[in-house]
Design a protein around this motif. Sequence first.
Motif, PDB file in Angstrom:
ATOM      1  N   ASP A 121      -5.346  -2.205  -6.318  1.00 30.17           N
ATOM      2  CA  ASP A 121      -6.965  -1.768  -5.999  1.00 30.17           C
ATOM      3  C   ASP A 121      -6.587  -0.185  -7.052  1.00 30.17           C
ATOM      4  OD1 ASP A 121      -8.908   0.409  -5.540  1.00 30.17           O
ATOM      5  OD2 ASP A 121      -8.736   0.070  -4.019  1.00 30.17           O
ATOM      6  N   VAL A 122      -7.223  -0.921  -7.672  1.00 30.59           N
ATOM      7  CA  VAL A 122      -7.036   0.497  -9.293  1.00 30.59           C
ATOM      8  C   VAL A 122      -8.023   1.407  -8.675  1.00 30.59           C
ATOM      9  CG1 VAL A 122      -8.267  -1.193 -10.703  1.00 30.59           C
ATOM     10  CG2 VAL A 122      -9.741   0.058 -10.103  1.00 30.59           C
ATOM     11  N   ARG A 123      -8.155   2.184  -7.987  1.00 34.14           N
ATOM     12  CA  ARG A 123      -8.844   3.314  -7.562  1.00 34.14           C
ATOM     13  C   ARG A 123      -7.872   4.136  -6.814  1.00 34.14           C
ATOM     14  NH1 ARG A 123     -14.243   1.351  -4.656  1.00 34.14           N
ATOM     15  NH2 ARG A 123     -11.664   0.119  -3.698  1.00 34.14           N
ATOM     16  N   ASP A 124      -6.688   3.627  -6.400  1.00 39.19           N
ATOM     17  CA  ASP A 124      -5.524   3.591  -6.199  1.00 39.19           C
ATOM     18  C   ASP A 124      -4.348   4.300  -7.179  1.00 39.19           C
ATOM     19  OD1 ASP A 124      -2.511   4.864  -4.896  1.00 39.19           O
ATOM     20  OD2 ASP A 124      -2.952   3.074  -3.278  1.00 39.19           O
ATOM     21  N   HIS A 125      -4.003   5.391  -8.602  1.00 36.26           N
ATOM     22  CA  HIS A 125      -3.635   5.493  -9.196  1.00 36.26           C
ATOM     23  C   HIS A 125      -1.770   5.728  -8.998  1.00 36.26           C
ATOM     24  CE1 HIS A 125      -6.774   7.270 -12.451  1.00 36.26           C
ATOM     25  NE2 HIS A 125      -7.776   6.526 -11.275  1.00 36.26           N
ATOM     26  N   ASP A 126      -1.584   6.016  -7.766  1.00 37.32           N
ATOM     27  CA  ASP A 126      -0.085   5.706  -7.072  1.00 37.32           C
ATOM     28  C   ASP A 126       0.509   4.487  -7.333  1.00 37.32           C
ATOM     29  OD1 ASP A 126       2.331   7.068  -6.665  1.00 37.32           O
ATOM     30  OD2 ASP A 126       2.053   5.650  -4.608  1.00 37.32           O
ATOM     31  N   GLU A 127      -0.628   4.467  -6.684  1.00 33.33           N
ATOM     32  CA  GLU A 127       0.080   2.503  -6.570  1.00 33.33           C
ATOM     33  C   GLU A 127       0.156   1.498  -7.737  1.00 33.33           C
ATOM     34  OE1 GLU A 127      -0.890  -0.135  -3.014  1.00 33.33           O
ATOM     35  OE2 GLU A 127      -1.331  -1.718  -4.113  1.00 33.33           O
ATOM     36  N   MET A 128      -1.363   1.563  -8.531  1.00 41.77           N
ATOM     37  CA  MET A 128      -1.261   0.901 -10.134  1.00 41.77           C
ATOM     38  C   MET A 128       0.034   1.771 -11.182  1.00 41.77           C
ATOM     39  SD  MET A 128      -3.899  -0.709 -10.035  1.00 41.77           S
ATOM     40  CE  MET A 128      -4.366  -1.375 -12.327  1.00 41.77           C
ATOM     41  N   GLU A 129       0.237   2.513 -10.853  1.00 37.91           N
ATOM     42  CA  GLU A 129       1.395   3.282 -11.303  1.00 37.91           C
ATOM     43  C   GLU A 129       2.813   2.231 -11.012  1.00 37.91           C
ATOM     44  OE1 GLU A 129       2.286   5.262 -13.868  1.00 37.91           O
ATOM     45  OE2 GLU A 129       1.240   7.286 -14.089  1.00 37.91           O
ATOM     46  N   ARG A 130       2.706   2.268  -9.633  1.00 31.58           N
ATOM     47  CA  ARG A 130       4.162   1.038  -9.236  1.00 31.58           C
ATOM     48  C   ARG A 130       3.935  -0.370  -9.627  1.00 31.58           C
ATOM     49  NH1 ARG A 130       3.560   0.824  -4.424  1.00 31.58           N
ATOM     50  NH2 ARG A 130       2.184   2.761  -4.039  1.00 31.58           N
ATOM     51  N   VAL A 131       2.918  -0.843  -9.870  1.00 37.77           N
ATOM     52  CA  VAL A 131       2.932  -2.092 -10.319  1.00 37.77           C
ATOM     53  C   VAL A 131       2.427  -2.227 -11.656  1.00 37.77           C
ATOM     54  CG1 VAL A 131       0.385  -3.764 -10.762  1.00 37.77           C
ATOM     55  CG2 VAL A 131       0.508  -2.567  -8.385  1.00 37.77           C
ATOM     56  N   GLU A 132       1.668  -1.773 -12.630  1.00 36.83           N
ATOM     57  CA  GLU A 132       2.549  -1.583 -13.991  1.00 36.83           C
ATOM     58  C   GLU A 132       4.210  -1.738 -14.602  1.00 36.83           C
ATOM     59  OE1 GLU A 132       0.109  -1.417 -16.081  1.00 36.83           O
ATOM     60  OE2 GLU A 132       1.691  -1.931 -17.613  1.00 36.83           O
ATOM     61  N   LYS A 133       4.616  -0.690 -13.419  1.00 38.30           N
ATOM     62  CA  LYS A 133       6.359  -0.591 -13.458  1.00 38.30           C
ATOM     63  C   LYS A 133       6.943  -1.957 -12.960  1.00 38.30           C
ATOM     64  CE  LYS A 133       7.971   4.138 -14.047  1.00 38.30           C
ATOM     65  NZ  LYS A 133       7.817   5.073 -12.601  1.00 38.30           N
ATOM     66  N   ALA A 134       6.078  -2.748 -11.795  1.00 34.10           N
ATOM     67  CA  ALA A 134       6.925  -3.663 -11.523  1.00 34.10           C
ATOM     68  C   ALA A 134       6.633  -4.689 -12.544  1.00 34.10           C
ATOM     69  CB  ALA A 134       5.925  -4.112 -10.188  1.00 34.10           C
ATOM     70  N   PHE A 135       5.265  -5.281 -13.207  1.00 32.24           N
ATOM     71  CA  PHE A 135       4.982  -6.258 -14.469  1.00 32.24           C
ATOM     72  C   PHE A 135       6.041  -5.915 -15.355  1.00 32.24           C
ATOM     73  CE2 PHE A 135       0.903  -6.969 -11.918  1.00 32.24           C
ATOM     74  CZ  PHE A 135       1.389  -8.716 -11.484  1.00 32.24           C
ATOM     75  N   GLU A 136       6.158  -4.891 -15.589  1.00 33.55           N
ATOM     76  CA  GLU A 136       7.167  -4.662 -16.975  1.00 33.55           C
ATOM     77  C   GLU A 136       8.220  -5.334 -16.545  1.00 33.55           C
ATOM     78  OE1 GLU A 136       5.507  -0.532 -18.798  1.00 33.55           O
ATOM     79  OE2 GLU A 136       7.691  -0.582 -18.022  1.00 33.55           O
ATOM     80  N   GLU A 137       9.347  -4.252 -15.048  1.00 37.12           N
ATOM     81  CA  GLU A 137      10.422  -5.724 -14.934  1.00 37.12           C
ATOM     82  C   GLU A 137      10.163  -7.041 -14.903  1.00 37.12           C
ATOM     83  OE1 GLU A 137      13.301  -4.149 -11.816  1.00 37.12           O
ATOM     84  OE2 GLU A 137      12.368  -1.744 -12.415  1.00 37.12           O
ATOM     85  N   ILE A 138       9.118  -7.778 -14.123  1.00 35.78           N
ATOM     86  CA  ILE A 138       9.231  -8.902 -14.692  1.00 35.78           C
ATOM     87  C   ILE A 138       9.206  -9.241 -15.238  1.00 35.78           C
ATOM     88  CG2 ILE A 138       7.160 -10.932 -14.227  1.00 35.78           C
ATOM     89  CD1 ILE A 138       6.711  -8.788 -11.442  1.00 35.78           C
ATOM     90  N   PHE A 139       8.387  -8.695 -17.189  1.00 35.90           N
ATOM     91  CA  PHE A 139       8.496  -9.380 -18.033  1.00 35.90           C
ATOM     92  C   PHE A 139       9.784  -8.914 -18.529  1.00 35.90           C
ATOM     93  CE2 PHE A 139       3.959  -7.495 -18.919  1.00 35.90           C
ATOM     94  CZ  PHE A 139       3.009  -8.455 -18.015  1.00 35.90           C
ATOM     95  N   ASP A 140      10.496  -8.053 -18.267  1.00 32.08           N
ATOM     96  CA  ASP A 140      12.340  -7.635 -18.390  1.00 32.08           C
ATOM     97  C   ASP A 140      12.706  -9.293 -18.010  1.00 32.08           C
ATOM     98  OD1 ASP A 140      13.986  -6.104 -20.099  1.00 32.08           O
ATOM     99  OD2 ASP A 140      14.811  -6.100 -18.344  1.00 32.08           O
ATOM    100  N   ALA A 141      12.484  -9.467 -16.727  1.00 24.82           N
ATOM    101  CA  ALA A 141      13.624 -10.959 -16.229  1.00 24.82           C
ATOM    102  C   ALA A 141      13.021 -12.135 -16.685  1.00 24.82           C
ATOM    103  CB  ALA A 141      13.199 -10.649 -14.389  1.00 24.82           C
ATOM    104  N   ALA A 142      11.931 -12.123 -17.234  1.00 25.13           N
ATOM    105  CA  ALA A 142      11.664 -13.328 -17.532  1.00 25.13           C
ATOM    106  C   ALA A 142      12.170 -12.795 -19.058  1.00 25.13           C
ATOM    107  CB  ALA A 142      10.161 -13.401 -17.679  1.00 25.13           C
ATOM    108  N   ILE A 143      11.816 -12.580 -19.842  1.00 29.70           N
ATOM    109  CA  ILE A 143      12.905 -13.043 -21.035  1.00 29.70           C
ATOM    110  C   ILE A 143      14.603 -12.891 -21.240  1.00 29.70           C
ATOM    111  CG2 ILE A 143      13.011 -11.186 -23.236  1.00 29.70           C
ATOM    112  CD1 ILE A 143      10.255 -10.210 -23.519  1.00 29.70           C
TER     113      ILE A 143
END
Lengths: 469, 469
Positions: free
Chosen positions: A385-407
Amino acid sequence: MITNDIKQKFIDIVGKENYQDSNEIKLVYSYDATPNFQSLPDAVISPRSTEEVSKVLKLCNEHKIPVVPRGSGTNLSAGTCPINGGIVMIFNNMAKILELDEDNLTITVQPGVITQEINTLVESKGLFYPPDPGSMKISTIGGNIMENSGGLRGLKYGVTRDYVIGMEFVLPNGDIVRTGGKLAKDVAGYDLTRLMVGSEGTLGVITEATLKLIPKPEARKTILAVYENLESAAQTVSNIIANKIIPVTLEFMDQSTIRVVEEFAKVGLPTDAEAVLLIEQDGAPEVVERDIQMIEKICKEMNAVRVDVAKNDEEAAKLTTARRYALSALARLRPTTILEDATVPRSEIAKIVRAINEIAKKYNVPISTFGHAGDGNMHPTCTTDVRDHDEMERVEKAFEEIFDAAIKLGGTITGEHGVGVVKSPYLAWKLGESGVNIMKSIKHAFDPNNIMNPGKMFAKDTRKRVVVQ
Amino acid sequence: MITNDIKQKFIDIVGKENYQDSNEIKLVYSYDATPNFQSLPDAVISPRSTEEVSKVLKLCNEHKIPVVPRGSGTNLSAGTCPINGGIVMIFNNMAKILELDEDNLTITVQPGVITQEINTLVESKGLFYPPDPGSMKISTIGGNIMENSGGLRGLKYGVTRDYVIGMEFVLPNGDIVRTGGKLAKDVAGYDLTRLMVGSEGTLGVITEATLKLIPKPEARKTILAVYENLESAAQTVSNIIANKIIPVTLEFMDQSTIRVVEEFAKVGLPTDAEAVLLIEQDGAPEVVERDIQMIEKICKEMNAVRVDVAKNDEEAAKLTTARRYALSALARLRPTTILEDATVPRSEIAKIVRAINEIAKKYNVPISTFGHAGDGNMHPTCTTDVRDHDEMERVEKAFEEIFDAAIKLGGTITGEHGVGVVKSPYLAWKLGESGVNIMKSIKHAFDPNNIMNPGKMFAKDTRKRVVVQ
């Protein structure tokens, strides 16, 4: 800024009805299919010909007005969001199929043609245009080319890039360039055609494309296989390839996706299964029959708890339902669906799915994974939910780690969605500073005033998903 | 100019034994397979690693020393002739197959590997690397990639470009860039991989490549069809495709080639025939059988005066003899053989062959045509003598008209041989000034000091074949 004087010049070029700058139209073109990105353009222009595109670009170049070429806006990387204002260029007036050449197996089209229209026409002639991005029913071929769109048939048939053999495009300075043609072979200079494919509207505007066609496969068969554990499903994928079979489709869904789909569609999937594979083969009937038998055998050897082979088209359609519902089933869970496309070598699928699950747990965000197992193109999908800033912070960090894992597994940050705004902070992760630098110098060579879709691919101060504009 | 000081620096990088500047070695690397082009380099350098390539390029960039990367020098466009001196960089120390990955169907190689070695290895594992340029027994994969080499199987399987999915290369400034990987899909930024393919050594030096493999076709069958007139042969090609059959090989020889081959090899070809087609299909045995039957039927319907279907591999080898001998049979006629590669849409083959014959007559020069009919890639071949300046003037004019005719038929100046020096005067014919300008700006972005293979592709004052240096 578009002054009244410049506005009049645009109108002189494209006609009054093809220059729109009402608040309503600006709102309509302020966003694309990417969640959480919105920015108003100054105007929306619909050129009617290559010459008009050329004149518009020249004028924009002179006045340094940003130009965002846009098809149907189905991209998922905010590639067509006009983050720096300027004009959005649309192609509803350049949406004709110009020629289907059955001798040379080519089709020549304008950028605004809907991809599905191409498929329908060529299939009626027994021909085949293989790229099938998920959005093909509404996406334009121009958009597909700019994004180098993939789809479910990439493993066997390749992606959009592999079918574009000729092109007309306009450079930011108004120069019109024609490359390739109805030619299977052409090595006259650098491969401008493939450089334009996947350039995300940052180098110029495509005004015509010639696509290669192939004969339509005569037959097609479908298998659905259910697994108690992920590794068996991944090993099935490897074993099929090791048996020298390249299926047309080799799709995967993880447990979390299976559960959501089953709840939504009641297709009878066991919700304790860790993985489902949807496998299709096409080609000559004898070959399809033989391949499907072998694939069924491999699935069973790899301890699939259920293997369904469709006996006819109706049954096949039923089996593919689950995979087709994956995104819609997930999307109804929460207000925002973020669909990513980290991609790894085929051999690393099990590892990336395990990594995604661990990362989701670590950041306490719900991520389900499905995608194209055959070409390692995974779609970890977060319902949030984009309105949940705290969760969106965590979503962004999670995807960063996923991209890193893929690479780290030899993969890439994007297999088919493009860089756009969303992936631009991570481009150097894949390509290194030297790779990004040489790309920037190509951009500068084509577009010294940076008018073409500025802020995409290389954005210096790119905001991440977390900051709502 | 390489001063003693710079020479010492090169030796410090690659070792004494890998820096050669004797007169003998300079002579050896002063020419390639292109008739009538010769120019001495200042030295020949054999780097042993990517790091050494990087250091050598950096030093060359600093001192503006031209660098000509070279495989086995089999190209036919003078692409590896060091026309501005400088160093020729060879890859005998970087000639290893690094990895064959049977899970991901990829092979990773250094640039100096001989193409045939790749084929031999992968075929021993039941896999297939389709590009088969005529010179594959001696050409290197690095050279193939730099030239985007084609071959006889392009119609069905594509060319080198379609199989390069990952790359490591070094820019003139010494930067090392890695792109792609063992990935079926990757859209992280511009397609640098395909931009490097076919760049003819003008943008950087390839130090590693990852190639896509496919399963080896199980079966293969061969047909030879003889025609009294050219149009029937051309119509056969069209009708095969119209029947939704894409043969792996669809080769053509004109009357003049048939006569020379028959005189040379006594294979029993009727010398009054206007055209011969050599057609091969591969794939699953049932499909090959069915396709070959249909092709035989089409050949007969199109009034082939003879249709031979090979019953086994031995007979197939016999049928392919004529086509395989074409170049050698022609080459023995006169001292100089000029083999060109004007390419047209498949539907225009008869027209281009007729045009070539008329042009040859007009300029009174002997031109025989054979080539890849399926992909419109024709090889008009002139047997001449570079010492006869008057005739060479006429040869040059004839080829100019042939290129012009090809372009007018929707074709290109080069289908698989590259631009090099030979085609550079004609590049703008295909791409227009705006196309050439944007290519030059790409070149400048990669190589601002113009050290990489200078004088190729865009040469301002390119001499034509007629002027002996």
